[in-house]
Design a protein around this motif. Structure first.
Motif, PDB file in Angstrom:
ATOM      1  N   PRO A 135       0.830  -1.223   0.000  1.00  0.00           N
ATOM      2  CA  PRO A 135       0.000   0.000   0.000  1.00  0.00           C
ATOM      3  C   PRO A 135       0.856   1.261   0.000  1.00  0.00           C
ATOM      4  CG  PRO A 135      -0.738  -1.561   1.676  1.00  0.00           C
ATOM      5  CD  PRO A 135       0.564  -2.074   1.173  1.00  0.00           C
ATOM      6  N   GLN A 136       0.319   2.318  -0.618  1.00  0.00           N
ATOM      7  CA  GLN A 136       0.994   3.607  -0.637  1.00  0.00           C
ATOM      8  C   GLN A 136       0.903   4.258   0.735  1.00  0.00           C
ATOM      9  OE1 GLN A 136      -0.871   6.489  -3.145  1.00  0.00           O
ATOM     10  NE2 GLN A 136       0.694   8.059  -2.829  1.00  0.00           N
ATOM     11  N   LEU A 137       2.007   4.850   1.184  1.00  0.00           N
ATOM     12  CA  LEU A 137       2.035   5.557   2.460  1.00  0.00           C
ATOM     13  C   LEU A 137       1.814   7.044   2.231  1.00  0.00           C
ATOM     14  CD1 LEU A 137       5.016   3.771   4.250  1.00  0.00           C
ATOM     15  CD2 LEU A 137       2.578   3.262   4.356  1.00  0.00           C
ATOM     16  N   LEU A 138       1.217   7.711   3.197  1.00  0.00           N
ATOM     17  CA  LEU A 138       0.836   9.113   3.070  1.00  0.00           C
ATOM     18  C   LEU A 138       1.578   9.966   4.085  1.00  0.00           C
ATOM     19  CD1 LEU A 138      -3.033   8.553   2.830  1.00  0.00           C
ATOM     20  CD2 LEU A 138      -1.389   8.698   0.944  1.00  0.00           C
ATOM     21  N   ARG A 186      11.807  13.237  12.565  1.00  0.00           N
ATOM     22  CA  ARG A 186      12.999  12.427  12.807  1.00  0.00           C
ATOM     23  C   ARG A 186      12.659  11.016  13.295  1.00  0.00           C
ATOM     24  NH1 ARG A 186      17.776  15.331  13.674  1.00  0.00           N
ATOM     25  NH2 ARG A 186      17.846  17.065  12.174  1.00  0.00           N
ATOM     26  N   PHE A 187      11.520  10.851  13.952  1.00  0.00           N
ATOM     27  CA  PHE A 187      11.174   9.571  14.566  1.00  0.00           C
ATOM     28  C   PHE A 187       9.897   8.978  13.961  1.00  0.00           C
ATOM     29  CE2 PHE A 187      13.445  12.156  17.689  1.00  0.00           C
ATOM     30  CZ  PHE A 187      14.457  11.295  18.073  1.00  0.00           C
ATOM     31  N   ASP A 188       9.642   9.268  12.679  1.00  0.00           N
ATOM     32  CA  ASP A 188       8.398   8.797  12.060  1.00  0.00           C
ATOM     33  C   ASP A 188       8.307   7.274  12.051  1.00  0.00           C
ATOM     34  OD1 ASP A 188       7.804  11.406  11.679  1.00  0.00           O
ATOM     35  OD2 ASP A 188       7.880  11.378   9.487  1.00  0.00           O
ATOM     36  N   TYR A 189       9.433   6.593  11.806  1.00  0.00           N
ATOM     37  CA  TYR A 189       9.405   5.146  11.631  1.00  0.00           C
ATOM     38  C   TYR A 189       9.987   4.382  12.818  1.00  0.00           C
ATOM     39  CZ  TYR A 189       8.287   6.256   6.797  1.00  0.00           C
ATOM     40  OH  TYR A 189       7.673   6.740   5.671  1.00  0.00           O
ATOM     41  N   MET A 216       5.378  12.981  10.846  1.00  0.00           N
ATOM     42  CA  MET A 216       5.115  13.697   9.612  1.00  0.00           C
ATOM     43  C   MET A 216       4.839  12.783   8.422  1.00  0.00           C
ATOM     44  SD  MET A 216       5.426  16.530  11.076  1.00  0.00           S
ATOM     45  CE  MET A 216       5.101  17.576   9.681  1.00  0.00           C
ATOM     46  N   SER A 217       5.246  11.523   8.479  1.00  0.00           N
ATOM     47  CA  SER A 217       5.082  10.643   7.320  1.00  0.00           C
ATOM     48  C   SER A 217       4.852   9.209   7.788  1.00  0.00           C
ATOM     49  CB  SER A 217       6.326  10.717   6.420  1.00  0.00           C
ATOM     50  OG  SER A 217       7.484  10.303   7.137  1.00  0.00           O
ATOM     51  N   GLY A 218       4.671   8.320   6.815  1.00  0.00           N
ATOM     52  CA  GLY A 218       4.486   6.910   7.126  1.00  0.00           C
ATOM     53  C   GLY A 218       3.075   6.525   7.521  1.00  0.00           C
ATOM     54  N   TYR A 219       2.077   7.364   7.196  1.00  0.00           N
ATOM     55  CA  TYR A 219       0.685   7.079   7.552  1.00  0.00           C
ATOM     56  C   TYR A 219       0.064   6.129   6.528  1.00  0.00           C
ATOM     57  CZ  TYR A 219       0.735  10.873  10.980  1.00  0.00           C
ATOM     58  OH  TYR A 219       1.011  11.676  12.056  1.00  0.00           O
ATOM     59  N   ARG A 220      -0.790   5.233   7.015  1.00  0.00           N
ATOM     60  CA  ARG A 220      -1.566   4.366   6.125  1.00  0.00           C
ATOM     61  C   ARG A 220      -2.897   5.028   5.781  1.00  0.00           C
ATOM     62  NH1 ARG A 220      -1.635  -0.970   9.679  1.00  0.00           N
ATOM     63  NH2 ARG A 220      -2.058   0.639  11.235  1.00  0.00           N
ATOM     64  N   LEU A 226      -1.021  -6.423   4.467  1.00  0.00           N
ATOM     65  CA  LEU A 226       0.239  -6.154   3.775  1.00  0.00           C
ATOM     66  C   LEU A 226       1.054  -5.070   4.478  1.00  0.00           C
ATOM     67  CD1 LEU A 226      -0.905  -6.260   0.032  1.00  0.00           C
ATOM     68  CD2 LEU A 226       0.351  -8.007   1.300  1.00  0.00           C
ATOM     69  N   SER A 227       0.367  -4.073   5.038  1.00  0.00           N
ATOM     70  CA  SER A 227       1.088  -2.971   5.692  1.00  0.00           C
ATOM     71  C   SER A 227       1.835  -3.444   6.930  1.00  0.00           C
ATOM     72  CB  SER A 227       0.108  -1.853   6.066  1.00  0.00           C
ATOM     73  OG  SER A 227      -0.776  -2.270   7.104  1.00  0.00           O
ATOM     74  N   SER A 228       1.460  -4.615   7.458  1.00  0.00           N
ATOM     75  CA  SER A 228       2.182  -5.160   8.603  1.00  0.00           C
ATOM     76  C   SER A 228       3.591  -5.596   8.231  1.00  0.00           C
ATOM     77  CB  SER A 228       1.417  -6.357   9.197  1.00  0.00           C
ATOM     78  OG  SER A 228       0.118  -5.979   9.597  1.00  0.00           O
ATOM     79  N   PHE A 229       3.846  -5.745   6.926  1.00  0.00           N
ATOM     80  CA  PHE A 229       5.149  -6.228   6.458  1.00  0.00           C
ATOM     81  C   PHE A 229       5.914  -5.144   5.705  1.00  0.00           C
ATOM     82  CE2 PHE A 229       2.261  -9.801   6.819  1.00  0.00           C
ATOM     83  CZ  PHE A 229       3.005 -10.688   7.596  1.00  0.00           C
ATOM     84  N   GLN A 230       5.481  -3.882   5.829  1.00  0.00           N
ATOM     85  CA  GLN A 230       6.242  -2.772   5.295  1.00  0.00           C
ATOM     86  C   GLN A 230       6.492  -1.768   6.413  1.00  0.00           C
ATOM     87  OE1 GLN A 230       2.392  -0.524   3.321  1.00  0.00           O
ATOM     88  NE2 GLN A 230       4.368  -0.053   2.456  1.00  0.00           N
ATOM     89  N   MET A 231       7.484  -0.924   6.249  1.00  0.00           N
ATOM     90  CA  MET A 231       7.834   0.015   7.294  1.00  0.00           C
ATOM     91  C   MET A 231       6.918   1.233   7.249  1.00  0.00           C
ATOM     92  SD  MET A 231       9.442   0.737   9.935  1.00  0.00           S
ATOM     93  CE  MET A 231      10.612  -0.607   9.985  1.00  0.00           C
ATOM     94  N   THR A 232       5.975   1.294   8.189  1.00  0.00           N
ATOM     95  CA  THR A 232       5.112   2.448   8.377  1.00  0.00           C
ATOM     96  C   THR A 232       5.373   2.999   9.778  1.00  0.00           C
ATOM     97  OG1 THR A 232       3.237   1.293   9.395  1.00  0.00           O
ATOM     98  CG2 THR A 232       3.395   1.224   6.985  1.00  0.00           C
ATOM     99  N   ASN A 233       4.659   4.066  10.144  1.00  0.00           N
ATOM    100  CA  ASN A 233       4.853   4.578  11.501  1.00  0.00           C
ATOM    101  C   ASN A 233       4.108   3.749  12.538  1.00  0.00           C
ATOM    102  OD1 ASN A 233       2.150   5.431  11.265  1.00  0.00           O
ATOM    103  ND2 ASN A 233       2.748   7.500  10.652  1.00  0.00           N
ATOM    104  N   GLU A 234       3.457   2.659  12.108  1.00  0.00           N
ATOM    105  CA  GLU A 234       2.764   1.770  13.034  1.00  0.00           C
ATOM    106  C   GLU A 234       3.344   0.358  13.054  1.00  0.00           C
ATOM    107  OE1 GLU A 234       0.454   2.297  15.179  1.00  0.00           O
ATOM    108  OE2 GLU A 234      -0.246   4.319  14.696  1.00  0.00           O
ATOM    109  N   THR A 235       4.331   0.066  12.208  1.00  0.00           N
ATOM    110  CA  THR A 235       4.825  -1.305  12.094  1.00  0.00           C
ATOM    111  C   THR A 235       5.378  -1.835  13.410  1.00  0.00           C
ATOM    112  OG1 THR A 235       5.353  -0.937   9.757  1.00  0.00           O
ATOM    113  CG2 THR A 235       6.389  -2.818  10.830  1.00  0.00           C
ATOM    114  N   VAL A 236       6.217  -1.041  14.064  1.00  0.00           N
ATOM    115  CA  VAL A 236       6.795  -1.486  15.332  1.00  0.00           C
ATOM    116  C   VAL A 236       5.699  -1.690  16.377  1.00  0.00           C
ATOM    117  CG1 VAL A 236       8.380  -0.872  17.201  1.00  0.00           C
ATOM    118  CG2 VAL A 236       9.002  -0.380  14.832  1.00  0.00           C
ATOM    119  N   ASN A 237       4.692  -0.816  16.358  1.00  0.00           N
ATOM    120  CA  ASN A 237       3.580  -0.972  17.299  1.00  0.00           C
ATOM    121  C   ASN A 237       2.850  -2.298  17.069  1.00  0.00           C
ATOM    122  OD1 ASN A 237       4.234   1.636  18.037  1.00  0.00           O
ATOM    123  ND2 ASN A 237       2.640   2.561  16.786  1.00  0.00           N
ATOM    124  N   ILE A 238       2.632  -2.640  15.791  1.00  0.00           N
ATOM    125  CA  ILE A 238       1.926  -3.874  15.464  1.00  0.00           C
ATOM    126  C   ILE A 238       2.690  -5.080  15.964  1.00  0.00           C
ATOM    127  CG2 ILE A 238       1.153  -5.337  13.542  1.00  0.00           C
ATOM    128  CD1 ILE A 238       0.616  -2.729  11.976  1.00  0.00           C
TER     129      ILE A 238
END
Length: 233
Positions: free
Chosen positions: A7-10, A138-141, A25-29, A40-52
């Motif tokens: 998926p595209q990140l916003l 600086r800490f988006d991901y 500022m970035s990495g939003y689904r 699929l987003s669980s397997f890409q680097m978003t600002n929620e991946t570590v939380n998941i």
């Protein structure tokens, strides 16, 4: 599976304001992501991946029209179990206050102290939005407060279980004389009630989420994304 497109990140201004996180500022689904996109987003680097991945089981929160009320309810969802679970510990702290070593080592173990420290640190991170508020973007991901909040919560749960085991070990003889041992039927019945309750909660929130795309005004705000993209260009 290899041919599936991630998926595209916003960026922050491409999602409705209610989904904005301070300093991220970035990495939003996309708020209107399909079920497949969510997986699929669980397997890409978003600002929620570590939380998941720091959660063994996901937690579902119902989206409310009032972001302030939503945050109050989310805070209460963590504060209430913490206070309820630790009432016996606070009672023992009151008994031992000012008595030195007269309470005995078994009254308060180091695991109790670590658990309380992690719980307080978890609450502080949840409320302060540090460190991303000091350096937006600086800490988006990696390293933002929500991730640290999850890690501290997991550590707090670990130390809480260690404290429970220490309490049970020190009171095993007393418990054996005061309470009858739980048999297989009682264990299965208790487990069945817990599973049934969790399934009812999951079913209720799943039904609510299935109705959300057509009724939730928060998700309908996604229509603003096109205008925002054009303005940024």
């Amino acid at each position: 599976m290899l041919s599936l497109k991630l998926p595209q990140l916003l960026r922050v201004h491409q999602v409705p304001r209610v989904f904005w996180e301070d300093g991220i500022m970035s990495g939003y689904r996309r708020p209107t992501s399909s079920a497949l996109d969510c997986v699929l987003s669980s397997f890409q680097m978003t600002n929620e991946t570590v939380n998941i991945w720091t959660h063994f089981l996901p937690t579902w929160f119902h989206e409310l029209e009032s972001p302030g009320l939503s945050k109050v309810l989310r805070t209460a969802a963590f504060a209430y179990p913490f206070l309820f679970d630790n009432l016996p510990l606070f009672y023992r702290l009151g008994l031992c206050w000012g008595r030195g070593h007269s309470c005995g080592q078994e009254m308060l173990s180091t695991s109790h102290g670590y658990h309380l420290f992690c719980a307080l640190l978890t609450g502080f991170l949840f409320a302060s939005h540090l460190p991303e508020r000091l350096a937006p973007g600086r800490f988006d991901y990696i390293g933002h407060s929500h991730q640290l909040f999850h890690i501290c919560a997991v550590l707090g749960t670990h130390f809480q279980l260690e404290a429970v085991l220490a309490d049970m070990g020190s009171r095993r003889a007393w418990l054996a004389t005061q309470e009858p041992a739980l048999d297989l039927v009682g264990t299965v019945a208790t487990l069945s009630l817990a599973v049934a309750g969790n399934l009812l909660i999951i079913a209720a929130f799943t039904f609510s989420l299935l109705q959300a795309p057509g009724t939730c005004p928060l998700l309908q705000d996604g229509q603003l994304e096109g205008g925002t993209q054009a303005k940024q260009q």
